[in-house]
Design an enzyme around this catalytic site. Sequence first.
Site, PDB file in Angstrom:
ATOM      1  N   SER A  15      -4.503   5.030  -3.365  1.00  0.00           N
ATOM      2  CA  SER A  15      -3.866   4.851  -2.068  1.00  0.00           C
ATOM      3  C   SER A  15      -2.862   3.712  -2.098  1.00  0.00           C
ATOM      4  CB  SER A  15      -4.919   4.550  -1.005  1.00  0.00           C
ATOM      5  OG  SER A  15      -5.412   3.246  -1.226  1.00  0.00           O
ATOM      6  N   LYS A  16      -1.941   3.803  -1.170  1.00  0.00           N
ATOM      7  CA  LYS A  16      -0.899   2.796  -1.000  1.00  0.00           C
ATOM      8  C   LYS A  16      -1.486   1.414  -0.815  1.00  0.00           C
ATOM      9  CE  LYS A  16       3.284   4.451   1.154  1.00  0.00           C
ATOM     10  NZ  LYS A  16       3.732   5.161   2.297  1.00  0.00           N
ATOM     11  N   ARG A  17      -2.637   1.370  -0.123  1.00  0.00           N
ATOM     12  CA  ARG A  17      -3.212   0.073   0.223  1.00  0.00           C
ATOM     13  C   ARG A  17      -3.541  -0.759  -1.013  1.00  0.00           C
ATOM     14  NH1 ARG A  17      -7.578   1.894   2.930  1.00  0.00           N
ATOM     15  NH2 ARG A  17      -6.437   3.785   3.394  1.00  0.00           N
ATOM     16  N   GLY A  29      -1.910  -0.629  -3.980  1.00  0.00           N
ATOM     17  CA  GLY A  29      -0.796  -0.800  -4.925  1.00  0.00           C
ATOM     18  C   GLY A  29       0.303   0.202  -4.640  1.00  0.00           C
TER      19      GLY A  29
END
Length: 482
Positions: free
Chosen positions: A253-255, A257
């Site tokens: 997930s974006k969270r 990296g």
Amino acid sequence: MENIRVRFAPSPTGYLHVGGLRTALYNYLFAKRNNGKFILRIEDTDQSRYVEGAVENLINALKWSGLEFDEGPDKDGGFGPYFQSQRLDIYNKYAAELVEKKNAYYCFCTPERLTSLRDEQKNQNLQAKYDKHCLSLSEAQIKENLNAGIPYVIRLNVPIGEKVVFNDIIRNRVEFVTATIDDQVLIKSDGFPTYHLANVIDDHLMEISHVIRGEEWLSSTPKHVLLYNFFGWEIPQFAHLPLLLNPDKTKLSKRQGDVAVEDYRAKGYSPEALVNFVALLGWNAGDDKEFYYMDELIEKFSLDRVNNSGAVFDIQKLNWLNTEHFRKLPKDALLNHLKSDIANSEFNEKKYSDEYLLLVIDSMIERVTSTKEILEKSPYFFTEPISYEEESKTKNWKPETPELMSELAKRFSLLGEIKDKHDFEQPLKELAAEKEIGAGKLIHPLRLSVSGMSTGPGVYDILYIIGKEKTISRIEKAVKAI
Ligand code: GLU
């Protein structure tokens, strides 16, 4: 193998996810390995998700990664158009055929009815599923509703009490019971097809032999298999690629990296390293080799060696591969990378000769892991320093320094044509000896004057690269400014 045709079929969201790059890469490698065709199809039927410029970004990111498609937007191979939004007539024609054969049906249920149905199922701990309410409408009722302009969707008529079985190259036999399959909407109330209908029709019409895509689509596949059977079409081979995971084994997930190829590009990672890294997310050649160029990947790749368990995205490994690839880049590739970094930087107004840039590369190669980092770590090769490092000023710029620097500049100006970096060494050593001071008393402030920094390649290398004139004018400027 027979005629291999594979496709990458992204919905344009605005950027290319690294998972998307992995899917595209495996399709590409499989096509190249087997003399097949790699097709790019844009799945843009979700009107609410339209993003300006998304397709251009996507194509650029694929190009940058070295994944050239054989057919797709602006590259017609006789199976176009390659934008689903330009194929609506086709989907409607086939949907009508399914309705005719009773494999699909009109549904006029209101959003309110569907919500209360879902709530009721939730209360009873049942799987949310359409209850085939509209399947029992008579021909006359359907006609009346259609004539009255009541909004409708077209749904897949999933048979009751059957099994859908298919083979997956990575997972072998996969089986679903139809009780778990919803009567999927095929045509939405806006007249656009859903992913499922459009995807199956296009894969058939574009003669796709192998569907290689992420595991998140595995649960959609039984719906697709039903559709192929209803149409009487040959089913392509499926290969569902393992999920990409964060180091803590949650879904990537974006969270935790960066997930966009564009982010890695902007950070200076090379396409060779990113492709090498992504290739190993779920595949290996059966040995412990980890460093690959694209042509070796093409030679070694096979779907049989793709794992079925999640692949952890390990940024350390990407960093390591990035350094490895960088150190092995041939001079002309380094030069090209540096030129494109310059073109995208604040230094893009001046022209630099290849000879100049190669000297810069030679002096910096051991200190960086990307050509972009050269611009960050040694901007003084491209512009005069506009400020001077405070710590070095305090440490190296003494009351007597300005006079020494001016004298040094004067001596440099007496030098003839500079043939070697050591030409600068002579006058500096002489001046130090005359003044009975250590050479460091001149070298440190000299470095600060020409670069604004206290670290970098050897000071004589810097002087030689920027040349006599710039050396002198920068010293003069520093004497005034510091
Ligand atoms: N449009 C789907 C996506 O965005 C394609 C999935 C597939 O390859 O079937 O990934």
